[in-house]
Design an enzyme around this catalytic site. Sequence first.
Site, PDB file in Angstrom:
ATOM      1  N   ASP A  81       0.844  -1.195   0.000  1.00  8.05           N
ATOM      2  CA  ASP A  81       0.000   0.000   0.000  1.00  8.05           C
ATOM      3  C   ASP A  81       0.879   1.245   0.000  1.00  8.05           C
ATOM      4  O   ASP A  81       2.094   1.164   0.178  1.00  8.05           O
ATOM      5  CB  ASP A  81      -0.933   0.000   1.207  1.00  8.05           C
ATOM      6  CG  ASP A  81      -0.171   0.045   2.519  1.00  8.05           C
ATOM      7  OD1 ASP A  81       0.270   1.144   2.899  1.00  8.05           O
ATOM      8  OD2 ASP A  81      -0.016  -1.011   3.158  1.00  8.05           O
ATOM      9  N   SER A 137       6.778  -2.087  -0.818  1.00  8.61           N
ATOM     10  CA  SER A 137       6.551  -3.078  -1.865  1.00  8.61           C
ATOM     11  C   SER A 137       7.784  -3.970  -1.912  1.00  8.61           C
ATOM     12  O   SER A 137       8.834  -3.613  -1.365  1.00  8.61           O
ATOM     13  CB  SER A 137       6.334  -2.398  -3.221  1.00  8.61           C
ATOM     14  OG  SER A 137       5.161  -1.607  -3.216  1.00  8.61           O
ATOM     15  N   HIS A 175       0.246 -11.654  -5.688  1.00 10.78           N
ATOM     16  CA  HIS A 175       0.421 -10.475  -6.543  1.00 10.78           C
ATOM     17  C   HIS A 175       0.457  -9.167  -5.763  1.00 10.78           C
ATOM     18  O   HIS A 175       0.723  -8.116  -6.340  1.00 10.78           O
ATOM     19  CB  HIS A 175      -0.695 -10.411  -7.585  1.00 10.78           C
ATOM     20  CG  HIS A 175      -1.930  -9.680  -7.129  1.00 10.78           C
ATOM     21  ND1 HIS A 175      -2.681 -10.089  -6.044  1.00 10.78           N
ATOM     22  CD2 HIS A 175      -2.537  -8.561  -7.606  1.00 10.78           C
ATOM     23  CE1 HIS A 175      -3.694  -9.248  -5.897  1.00 10.78           C
ATOM     24  NE2 HIS A 175      -3.635  -8.317  -6.814  1.00 10.78           N
TER      25      HIS A 175
END
Length: 502
Positions: free
Chosen positions: A401, A406, A425
Amino acid sequence: MYRLYITSNNKELYNFLSKIGYAYYKDDKILLITEYLRRKLIIWENIDKEGISKVEQNKIFANDFETLEEFVKKYGVAGGFVLDKIKEIKKIPYNSKLYDVSIPHQSHNFIANGVVVHNCGVRLLKTNLTKKEVQPKIKELVHKLFKNIPSGLGSKGKIRITKNEIDDVLEEGVKWAINNNYGWDEDINYIEEKGCIKEADASLVSDNAKKRGLPQLGSLGSGNHFLEIQYVDEVFDEEAAKVYGVEKNQVVIMIHTGSRGLGHQICSDYLRYMEKAARKYNIKLPDRQLACAPINSEEGIRYFKAMNCGANYAWTNRQLITHWVRESFEEVFKTPAEDLEMNILYDVAHNIAKREKHKIDGKLKNVVVHRKGATRAFGPGCKEIPQEYRKIGQPVIIPGDMGTASYLMHGTTTAMEETFGSTAHGAGRALSRAKALKLYDSNNIKAELERKGIYIMADSKGVIAEECSEAYKSIELVADVAHNSGISLKVSRMKPMGVVKG
């Protein structure tokens, strides 16, 4: 006036928190308290059945049952989730051509729930810039990106193409963009399928879908689609990082978007078509969203070719955005994108169905792998990935988020053997958009992000609340599960500096 009274016994508290109360608390700890009470009640009920006196019951709890603090420390993870032991793993008899690694239900078939919607995917661009060099210019950079890359619900791209040209986009994919000077020749080598699935037939895409796609090519869209300027916060695998060309404090750019309204319209068109096909082939549907047809039937082939057009459009869309990202960096840093080494690390889809070859019961077979909420994670040696990556395996990009992180990971042999070369994913939603809007204020979220050093611009204020960190599951937990299971392994973690949302 009505008043609700809740007594302090465990059962009353659990009923309130599990059915009503947790939704009104922003603190993740409420979920942990609810689970703590649930487990306590189970033990209490078991003891009660044994006829043990209340005095002895209290002694058992005082001596043997963890305190809430101990429970949270031992079992709690980010997002209010609780770790639990797997009771049993066993093989069950299975005689079907369908393998579903997530939902063991006969209704979960190839075209479950509209596979073509948006043909989402994610792309990671590299730079030779550092966090220290970019941080002073982050606001200027985000403003420039927001200006140069259209975003938001129904947003339109900067270029205008004809109906004939969109047919070329749908069948040629990224090749069309590069031939029209939207990218570098070498870009194509670092995109899944080289940015084009050849089994695409634009004549099978409706005029209505093309009409929606014409003005939107080269736009970010809305919802969870984003563009982020990130820096490499931590490197876990030095060898893999070196092969991929990333290092600590390096600035990268992540682009997450898909085939926009065109893909959505392809889905809507073929949903109606597939409903008729299901009746034709005597397929009983528990829900019309699960409409399907045999892959080798006329209907299945037509749908597959149309879906591939959506995938090609999505790769082209991310290619045009890449072009404007490079131009934006050039404008801000007064340096050519080539000198900034703004190369594509990789681009991979995570909402798609593809023909692939995988081993089943020791034999190599032709299959269709449908990845929805999953992404490809091909392991070392696979010819489908760039030559220089084959020693390590395919880059796997897992977005989190906008307020946390990430991950860059790599595919594995384990994934090839156990999950048809697939992995998670992304973080996935924990709250609906409506719930997030109800619980969180956009201005507060934006202020909190800025306190963390993250600058955000969005097409609407509402999307900031909808996409807040609290609305998503823990990316750390997702990455840990994928890593520990061996279906993809950590290479590096990236944290956001600047965010553009639709």
